[in-house]
Design a protein around this motif. Structure first.
Motif, mmCIF file in Angstrom:
data_model
loop_
_atom_site.group_PDB
_atom_site.id
_atom_site.type_symbol
_atom_site.label_atom_id
_atom_site.label_comp_id
_atom_site.label_asym_id
_atom_site.label_seq_id
_atom_site.Cartn_x
_atom_site.Cartn_y
_atom_site.Cartn_z
ATOM 1 N N LYS A 1 8.185 30.571 -66.173
ATOM 2 C CA LYS A 1 7.780 29.294 -65.553
ATOM 3 C C LYS A 1 6.604 28.717 -66.343
ATOM 4 O O LYS A 1 6.613 27.539 -66.702
ATOM 5 C CB LYS A 1 7.356 29.530 -64.115
ATOM 6 N N ARG B 1 1.351 21.000 -59.262
ATOM 7 C CA ARG B 1 -0.062 21.224 -59.600
ATOM 8 C C ARG B 1 -0.259 21.066 -61.099
ATOM 9 O O ARG B 1 -1.200 20.472 -61.568
ATOM 10 C CB ARG B 1 -0.418 22.673 -59.200
ATOM 11 N N SER B 2 0.706 21.577 -61.859
ATOM 12 C CA SER B 2 0.481 21.616 -63.309
ATOM 13 C C SER B 2 0.955 20.336 -63.989
ATOM 14 O O SER B 2 1.129 20.301 -65.197
ATOM 15 C CB SER B 2 1.222 22.809 -63.886
ATOM 16 N N ILE C 1 -4.972 28.212 -54.099
ATOM 17 C CA ILE C 1 -5.763 29.346 -54.608
ATOM 18 C C ILE C 1 -7.130 28.901 -55.106
ATOM 19 O O ILE C 1 -7.906 29.708 -55.593
ATOM 20 C CB ILE C 1 -4.995 30.083 -55.736
ATOM 21 N N PRO D 1 -10.272 22.472 -60.763
ATOM 22 C CA PRO D 1 -10.853 21.311 -61.455
ATOM 23 C C PRO D 1 -10.186 21.086 -62.820
ATOM 24 O O PRO D 1 -9.506 21.985 -63.336
ATOM 25 C CB PRO D 1 -12.315 21.719 -61.634
ATOM 26 N N HIS E 1 -10.416 19.903 -69.307
ATOM 27 C CA HIS E 1 -9.417 19.038 -69.954
ATOM 28 C C HIS E 1 -10.079 17.706 -70.340
ATOM 29 O O HIS E 1 -9.999 17.265 -71.493
ATOM 30 C CB HIS E 1 -8.268 18.700 -68.976
ATOM 31 N N PHE F 1 -14.698 27.966 -70.786
ATOM 32 C CA PHE F 1 -13.895 29.043 -70.210
ATOM 33 C C PHE F 1 -12.517 28.984 -70.885
ATOM 34 O O PHE F 1 -12.008 27.899 -71.140
ATOM 35 C CB PHE F 1 -13.756 28.866 -68.684
ATOM 36 N N PRO F 2 -11.888 30.120 -71.212
ATOM 37 C CA PRO F 2 -10.589 30.059 -71.891
ATOM 38 C C PRO F 2 -9.476 29.593 -70.944
ATOM 39 O O PRO F 2 -8.574 30.357 -70.583
ATOM 40 C CB PRO F 2 -10.370 31.496 -72.370
ATOM 41 N N GLY G 1 -4.560 25.858 -69.104
ATOM 42 C CA GLY G 1 -4.109 24.458 -69.056
ATOM 43 C C GLY G 1 -4.872 23.572 -70.010
ATOM 44 O O GLY G 1 -4.282 22.717 -70.680
ATOM 45 N N GLU H 1 -3.199 33.600 -73.694
ATOM 46 C CA GLU H 1 -1.994 33.996 -72.951
ATOM 47 C C GLU H 1 -0.729 33.870 -73.805
ATOM 48 O O GLU H 1 -0.633 32.963 -74.651
ATOM 49 C CB GLU H 1 -1.873 33.147 -71.679
ATOM 50 N N ASP I 1 -2.320 36.327 -61.880
ATOM 51 C CA ASP I 1 -1.057 36.038 -61.183
ATOM 52 C C ASP I 1 -0.410 37.297 -60.622
ATOM 53 O O ASP I 1 0.500 37.214 -59.810
ATOM 54 C CB ASP I 1 -0.073 35.323 -62.111
ATOM 55 N N ILE J 1 -10.933 35.028 -61.624
ATOM 56 C CA ILE J 1 -10.437 33.775 -62.200
ATOM 57 C C ILE J 1 -10.437 32.632 -61.190
ATOM 58 O O ILE J 1 -10.953 31.555 -61.452
ATOM 59 C CB ILE J 1 -9.003 33.963 -62.768
ATOM 60 N N PHE J 2 -9.842 32.861 -60.010
ATOM 61 C CA PHE J 2 -9.787 31.790 -58.999
ATOM 62 C C PHE J 2 -10.664 32.161 -57.808
ATOM 63 O O PHE J 2 -10.787 33.338 -57.472
ATOM 64 C CB PHE J 2 -8.341 31.566 -58.534
ATOM 65 N N ARG K 1 -8.215 33.358 -53.909
ATOM 66 C CA ARG K 1 -6.878 33.919 -54.154
ATOM 67 C C ARG K 1 -6.603 35.189 -53.343
ATOM 68 O O ARG K 1 -5.764 35.991 -53.716
ATOM 69 C CB ARG K 1 -6.682 34.153 -55.660
ATOM 70 N N LEU L 1 2.335 30.712 -53.923
ATOM 71 C CA LEU L 1 3.474 31.270 -54.659
ATOM 72 C C LEU L 1 3.422 32.787 -54.756
ATOM 73 O O LEU L 1 4.334 33.501 -54.313
ATOM 74 C CB LEU L 1 3.501 30.642 -56.063
HETATM 75 C C1 EPZ Z 1 -2.393 28.594 -65.497
HETATM 76 O O1 EPZ Z 1 -3.060 27.763 -64.572
HETATM 77 C C2 EPZ Z 1 -1.168 29.127 -64.764
HETATM 78 N N1 EPZ Z 1 -0.314 28.017 -64.370
HETATM 79 C C3 EPZ Z 1 -1.615 29.895 -63.518
HETATM 80 O O2 EPZ Z 1 -0.440 30.434 -62.906
HETATM 81 C C4 EPZ Z 1 -2.524 31.047 -63.953
HETATM 82 O O3 EPZ Z 1 -2.991 31.709 -62.810
HETATM 83 C C5 EPZ Z 1 -3.701 30.494 -64.761
HETATM 84 O O4 EPZ Z 1 -3.217 29.711 -65.881
HETATM 85 C C6 EPZ Z 1 -4.591 31.612 -65.310
HETATM 86 O O5 EPZ Z 1 -3.843 32.475 -66.097
HETATM 87 C C7 EPZ Z 1 0.516 27.479 -65.294
HETATM 88 O O6 EPZ Z 1 0.535 27.875 -66.442
HETATM 89 C C8 EPZ Z 1 1.406 26.351 -64.811
HETATM 90 P P1 EPZ Z 1 -6.800 27.875 -65.968
HETATM 91 P P2 EPZ Z 1 -4.304 26.833 -65.071
HETATM 92 O O7 EPZ Z 1 -7.047 26.476 -66.420
HETATM 93 O O8 EPZ Z 1 -4.023 26.332 -66.425
HETATM 94 C C9 EPZ Z 1 -11.017 27.004 -64.011
HETATM 95 C C10 EPZ Z 1 1.039 30.905 -61.146
HETATM 96 O O9 EPZ Z 1 0.926 31.580 -60.112
HETATM 97 N N2 EPZ Z 1 -10.926 25.688 -64.662
HETATM 98 O O10 EPZ Z 1 -6.754 28.969 -66.969
HETATM 99 O O11 EPZ Z 1 -4.605 25.874 -63.991
HETATM 100 C C11 EPZ Z 1 -10.037 27.097 -62.854
HETATM 101 O O12 EPZ Z 1 -10.591 26.527 -61.683
HETATM 102 C C12 EPZ Z 1 -0.092 29.997 -61.586
HETATM 103 O O13 EPZ Z 1 2.051 30.908 -61.899
HETATM 104 C C13 EPZ Z 1 -12.052 24.862 -64.653
HETATM 105 O O14 EPZ Z 1 -13.093 25.211 -64.108
HETATM 106 O O15 EPZ Z 1 -5.442 27.935 -65.132
HETATM 107 C C14 EPZ Z 1 -9.833 28.568 -62.704
HETATM 108 O O16 EPZ Z 1 -10.898 29.108 -61.942
HETATM 109 C C15 EPZ Z 1 -1.269 30.005 -60.618
HETATM 110 N N3 EPZ Z 1 -11.956 23.639 -65.241
HETATM 111 C C16 EPZ Z 1 -9.935 29.077 -64.149
HETATM 112 O O17 EPZ Z 1 -10.581 28.035 -64.894
HETATM 113 C C17 EPZ Z 1 -10.810 23.220 -65.864
HETATM 114 O O18 EPZ Z 1 -10.788 22.099 -66.424
HETATM 115 C C18 EPZ Z 1 -8.575 29.378 -64.785
HETATM 116 O O19 EPZ Z 1 -7.856 28.189 -64.809
HETATM 117 C C19 EPZ Z 1 -9.685 24.072 -65.869
HETATM 118 C C20 EPZ Z 1 -9.766 25.309 -65.266
#
Ligand code: EPZ
Length: 418
Positions: A22, A92-93, A118, A122, A126, A160-161, A164, A189, A305, A327-328, A331, A370
């Motif tokens: 996905k 969401r994505s 979860i 933010p 991005h 933060f790595p 998205g 990832e 996840d 991470i979140f 959750r 999910l």
């Molecule tokens: C991706 O979400 C995945 N979704 C998530 O999977 C996964 O949990 C996550 O990466 C971490 O591995 C998809 O790929 C569609 P992040 P994403 O940006 O990109 C903070 C699932 O169950 N953050 O790495 O949204 C954020 O709040 C889903 O399949 C900021 O602060 O994850 C979080 O605490 C859930 N500012 C952390 O970084 C930003 O601009 C990780 O978020 C972006 C993120």
């Protein structure tokens, strides 16, 4: 509303094929409009998040033909239009589309994706990165307008790595003619690597995918391509834990064991026998799992996840286990629902302390998100009596035919419309 009805106590036995990822399919679908031509995608999972993304792209006049796991996209006649709120909110994505739309049309308009089950989710990383790339960002009445005449070469360093944010920066960098964009502290990832492999095949010059430092050199015209999506490592982990919890013997085909290393390591620590082959993993379990300490981290650390899935496992493990979610911020909601099945835990901020119980007892529970929904299904597989998991729509977003696959492994589970 849909529910899963599960009669627990069956040991899982047998083998299944794992579907495409996905979290690789979504950014690759966004990337599929960059060549303004034809893209053929294989091994795309049949899940609701993909359905919604297809609807959004078709709304923008991208022609999409779909036959089960195969998608053929023709984006030659795409036009930029406002994406309806209700469609954006379903996914969401959907923010991932913004980078692609900026590359393709020089602008994009979308509403804040909004928080979800979860966390607040933010998108500051991005937007700040987009600004550094020469993209103007304005906000009015909850909508964000992005526009640029030309993306600038820039060196970005992420606080933060973020998966998205890394994907969006890459997608916004692809069609610049020779501009160089680098990303420091990039996400590592496997889904980032799959997206970059797709774009490299299209003709974008990308180096460092899978490392913390990625360099993109865009070009104006990209090729028509076919591409096979990587296997879903989280779906695979979910079925391995199901095999562990039911003390079964399951073999998963069409997986990439390399992506599962942090999960396989923990399953062996729990007492499972794990056999790895080139594209398959077999798990055998004959006893109650050992307690574990889990700490979620960006890849290659333990995946967030898989946190809820292991939370379910640890509710029946021997002794006291801990989970730290790094991470979140929200959750652990699934744990409250698991306590209705008899699970015992204490939450202290981002730490969950779990007192393993020998048996859980079935009752009616509600999916919270999910992966939380999947965790409840797994608990139902090994609970005494019947478990009903409501709000199955959460699970249908991200698991391709989970009830069919579990029945194929011997579980007594039905998806029912309420
Ligand atoms: C991706 O979400 C995945 N979704 C998530 O999977 C996964 O949990 C996550 O990466 C971490 O591995 C998809 O790929 C569609 P992040 P994403 O940006 O990109 C903070 C699932 O169950 N953050 O790495 O949204 C954020 O709040 C889903 O399949 C900021 O602060 O994850 C979080 O605490 C859930 N500012 C952390 O970084 C930003 O601009 C990780 O978020 C972006 C993120």
């Amino acid at each position: 509303m849909y529910s899963y009805i599960i009669n627990g106590g069956k040991r899982l036995n047998g083998e299944i094929d794992i579907s495409g990822s996905k979290n690789a399919s979504l950014p690759i679908l966004a990337a599929s409009i960059l060549n303004k031509g034809i893209v053929k995608l294989y091994n795309v999972p049949e899940i609701e998040d993909i359905n919604v993304t297809v609807k959004i792209l078709e709304h923008l006049n991208c022609k999409i033909k779909r036959n089960k796991n195969k998608l053929v996209l023709d984006s030659s006649q795409m036009q930029l239009k406002m994406i309806p709120e209700e469609l954006m909110r379903k996914l969401r994505s959907s923010v991932i589309l913004v980078g692609s739309l900026i590359s393709r049309f020089g602008k994009a308009s979308f509403s804040y994706p909004g928080g979800c089950d979860i966390g607040s989710r933010p998108i500051d990383l991005h937007l700040n990165s987009f600004r550094k790339m020469g993209i103007r960002i304005t906000e009015n009445e909850g909508r964000i307008e992005c526009s640029t005449e030309e993306i600038q070469s820039v060196q970005i360093h992420l606080d933060f790595p973020s998966v998205g944010a890394t994907e969006n920066i890459i997608l916004a960098s692809c069609l610049t003619n020779g501009k160089i964009i680098t990303i420091g502290n990039a996400a590592r990832e496997p889904e980032i690597v799959d997206l970059c492999n797709f774009l490299i095949k299209m003709g974008v010059s990308i180096s460092g995918a899978g490392t913390s430092f990625i360099k993109i050199i865009g070009r104006e015209d990209l090729k028509d391509i076919s591409y096979n999506i990587m296997p879903d490592r989280i779906e695979a982990g979910t079925y391995l834990v199901a095999g562990c919890m039911t003390r079964g013997n399951v073999k998963l085909n069409k997986v990439n064991p390399e992506h599962l290393k942090p999960v396989l390591y923990k399953l062996e620590e729990a007492g499972c026998i794990v056999i790895v082959d080139k594209n398959s993993v077999t798990l055998k379990m004959t006893k109650r799992p050992n307690k574990l300490e889990i700490k979620t981290l960006p890849y290659p650390g333990f995946p967030t996840d898989m946190q809820a899935i292991f939370g379910s496992l640890l509710m029946i493990a021997k002794g006291t286990s801990t989970i730290t979610e790094n991470i979140f911020e929200n959750r652990f909601k699934y744990a409250g629902e698991l306590s209705r099945l008899g699970a015992r835990f204490k939450q202290e901020g981002n730490l969950l302390i779990i007192e393993g119980r020998r048996r859980l007892s079935g009752t009616v529970v509600k999916s919270t998100d999910l992966r939380g929904g999947a965790a409840l299904i797994l608990a139902g597989l090994c609970a005494k009596g019947q478990t009903q998991v409501d709000d199955a729509e959460y699970v249908l977003r991200g698991y391709d035919k989970i009830d069919q696959k579990l029945r194929q492994l011997g579980a007594d589970i039905q998806l029912q419309k309420q």
